[in-house]
Design an enzyme around this catalytic site. Structure first.
Site, PDB file in Angstrom:
ATOM      1  N   TYR A 292      34.932 -18.649  -8.118  1.00  0.00           N
ATOM      2  CA  TYR A 292      36.363 -18.915  -8.196  1.00  0.00           C
ATOM      3  C   TYR A 292      36.919 -19.478  -6.887  1.00  0.00           C
ATOM      4  O   TYR A 292      38.115 -19.696  -6.769  1.00  0.00           O
ATOM      5  CB  TYR A 292      37.119 -17.631  -8.561  1.00  0.00           C
ATOM      6  CG  TYR A 292      36.976 -17.221 -10.013  1.00  0.00           C
ATOM      7  CD1 TYR A 292      35.962 -17.732 -10.798  1.00  0.00           C
ATOM      8  CD2 TYR A 292      37.857 -16.312 -10.583  1.00  0.00           C
ATOM      9  CE1 TYR A 292      35.828 -17.350 -12.121  1.00  0.00           C
ATOM     10  CE2 TYR A 292      37.732 -15.930 -11.910  1.00  0.00           C
ATOM     11  CZ  TYR A 292      36.706 -16.447 -12.670  1.00  0.00           C
ATOM     12  OH  TYR A 292      36.579 -16.074 -13.995  1.00  0.00           O
TER      13      TYR A 292
ATOM     14  N   LYS B 109      23.748  -9.420  -9.707  1.00  0.00           N
ATOM     15  CA  LYS B 109      22.661 -10.163 -10.356  1.00  0.00           C
ATOM     16  C   LYS B 109      21.717 -10.673  -9.264  1.00  0.00           C
ATOM     17  O   LYS B 109      21.334 -11.832  -9.209  1.00  0.00           O
ATOM     18  CB  LYS B 109      23.235 -11.315 -11.181  1.00  0.00           C
ATOM     19  CG  LYS B 109      22.222 -11.993 -12.101  1.00  0.00           C
ATOM     20  CD  LYS B 109      21.689 -11.078 -13.184  1.00  0.00           C
ATOM     21  CE  LYS B 109      20.742 -11.857 -14.111  1.00  0.00           C
ATOM     22  NZ  LYS B 109      20.004 -10.947 -15.027  1.00  0.00           N
TER      23      LYS B 109
ATOM     24  N   ASP C   9      24.268  -8.105 -16.441  1.00  0.00           N
ATOM     25  CA  ASP C   9      24.041  -8.362 -17.857  1.00  0.00           C
ATOM     26  C   ASP C   9      23.605  -7.086 -18.583  1.00  0.00           C
ATOM     27  O   ASP C   9      24.077  -6.785 -19.688  1.00  0.00           O
ATOM     28  CB  ASP C   9      23.031  -9.487 -18.055  1.00  0.00           C
ATOM     29  CG  ASP C   9      21.764  -9.316 -17.217  1.00  0.00           C
ATOM     30  OD1 ASP C   9      21.742  -8.465 -16.307  1.00  0.00           O
ATOM     31  OD2 ASP C   9      20.788 -10.044 -17.467  1.00  0.00           O
TER      32      ASP C   9
ATOM     33  N   ASP D 126      35.692 -10.300 -13.873  1.00  0.00           N
ATOM     34  CA  ASP D 126      36.534 -10.928 -14.886  1.00  0.00           C
ATOM     35  C   ASP D 126      35.932 -10.727 -16.272  1.00  0.00           C
ATOM     36  O   ASP D 126      36.608 -10.306 -17.219  1.00  0.00           O
ATOM     37  CB  ASP D 126      36.664 -12.422 -14.560  1.00  0.00           C
ATOM     38  CG  ASP D 126      37.833 -13.081 -15.265  1.00  0.00           C
ATOM     39  OD1 ASP D 126      38.555 -12.392 -16.017  1.00  0.00           O
ATOM     40  OD2 ASP D 126      38.028 -14.291 -15.067  1.00  0.00           O
TER      41      ASP D 126
ATOM     42  N   ASP E 154      37.082  -7.895 -19.455  1.00  0.00           N
ATOM     43  CA  ASP E 154      37.464  -8.386 -20.778  1.00  0.00           C
ATOM     44  C   ASP E 154      36.611  -7.739 -21.863  1.00  0.00           C
ATOM     45  O   ASP E 154      37.102  -7.410 -22.947  1.00  0.00           O
ATOM     46  CB  ASP E 154      37.319  -9.904 -20.843  1.00  0.00           C
ATOM     47  CG  ASP E 154      38.535 -10.627 -20.289  1.00  0.00           C
ATOM     48  OD1 ASP E 154      39.319  -9.984 -19.560  1.00  0.00           O
ATOM     49  OD2 ASP E 154      38.696 -11.825 -20.577  1.00  0.00           O
TER      50      ASP E 154
END
Length: 327
Positions: A121, A168, A200, A224, A228
């Site tokens: 971002y 990750k 993940d 983010d 969600d």
């Protein structure tokens, strides 16, 4: 003492749910607020050529805190600069399952502490040649240390025993390797208990056993996406508030977007925006008042009315009025 609050409704349903949050704050008789409104978003860009006018950014910079509604197509030109304006380095996103709702996972009680300044971002993208583009991911030791310290401190202050560092690093060995190494060092320096999880695999475990987790410290994009995902466990994005916290300033917004499919219909769920206002109260030191607002929202979720996203037929105005009555 009077607190100046910048109010930026933004796009779509932001225009409908932001006034609801302002009404709730105005109903808190023990706190004095002065609200100053600024424009930003798609309509402003269409009219002026700029999605975030300098005057609006200045309002957020000078205010004690900011309420932001929702960003449309110009989100990257609005909310990311606004977060920079208030000096936000931490994005705090609680995801709580309320007893009255038929949540997918009723034991969910999570808080995502998301690094808010870098990662993909950062906005460093380029086109090398036709059909070939790149995005540079930036991870620094300084920002990683800062978000880890914030996350462990948040867990301690709010009674969470479980801290998980999401990463990750098995693939992004340099960038997430640095994030993980730094966060683990912070945990060790604080003599705090924590776990680490590949982001993940963590997504799968959150769906299956969210009760095993409390505070999750994440790089920007992972925070983010995982927050969600958690919204789906508790009843949808209409229930998730967030805080963008800086050293001295902060911005509060619902996790949901502008929802153009229902904008203007008067059926948007104001809960996430009102709960964001509760987080604003916490930030300003009014914990009791923040708890009162959360209790009022929970009462309405229990007794109704509810908006269509939660299976009801109530309007934004009716739900807001019920929250005010409960308050």
């Amino acid at each position: 003492m009077t607190h100046e609050i910048a109010v930026i409704p933004g796009d779509g349903i932001g225009q409908e749910v932001t006034p609801a949050a302002v009404e709730v704050l105005e109903a808190i008789e023990t706190v004095d607020f002065e609200f100053v409104e600024g424009d930003a978003g798609d309509a402003v860009k269409a009219e002026t050529g700029t999605a975030l006018p300098e005057a609006t950014a200045a309002l957020a910079a000078d205010a004690d805190a900011t309420l932001f509604g929702a960003a449309g197509e110009t989100a990257a030109d609005v909310i990311l600069p606004l977060r920079q304006v208030v000096g936000s380095f931490a994005n705090v996103r609680p995801a709580v399952a309320y007893p009255a709702l038929d949540a997918v996972q009723p034991d969910t009680d999570l808080v995502f502490i998301r690094e808010n300044t870098e990662g993909v971002y950062k906005g460093i993208e380029s086109e090398i040649t036709d059909g070939v583009t790149t995005c540079t991911r930036v991870i620094t030791e300084e920002a990683s240390e800062k978000i880890a310290e914030f996350g462990f401190d948040y867990a301690r202050q709010n009674g969470f025993d479980d801290v998980t560092i999401a990463h990750k690093a098995n693939v992004m060995q340099k960038t997430d390797g640095l994030f993980l190494e730094t966060a683990e060092r912070v945990g060790a320096d604080l003599d705090a208990e924590y776990d680490t999880a590949l982001m993940d695999a963590l997504a799968m475990h959150l769906v299956m056993h969210p009760e095993d987790y409390g505070v999750v410290v994440c790089p920007n994009l992972a925070g983010d996406m995982l927050s969600d995902l958690a919204a789906g466990l508790v009843g949808g994005l209409g229930l998730l508030p967030s805080a963008n916290v800086g050293e001295e300033n902060a911005l509060f917004e619902p996790v949901h977007g502008s929802a153009p499919d229902i904008a203007g219909e008067g059926i948007a769920n104001p809960s996430a925006m009102v709960l964001s206002a509760a987080m604003l109260l916490d930030h300003l030191g009014y914990d009791e008042e923040g708890d009162r607002v959360r209790e009022a929202v929970e009462t309405v979720l229990d007794e109704g009315p509810r908006t269509p996203d939660l299976g009801g037929d109530g309007s934004t105005e009716e739900v807001t009025a019920a929250i005010l009555d409960a308050l």
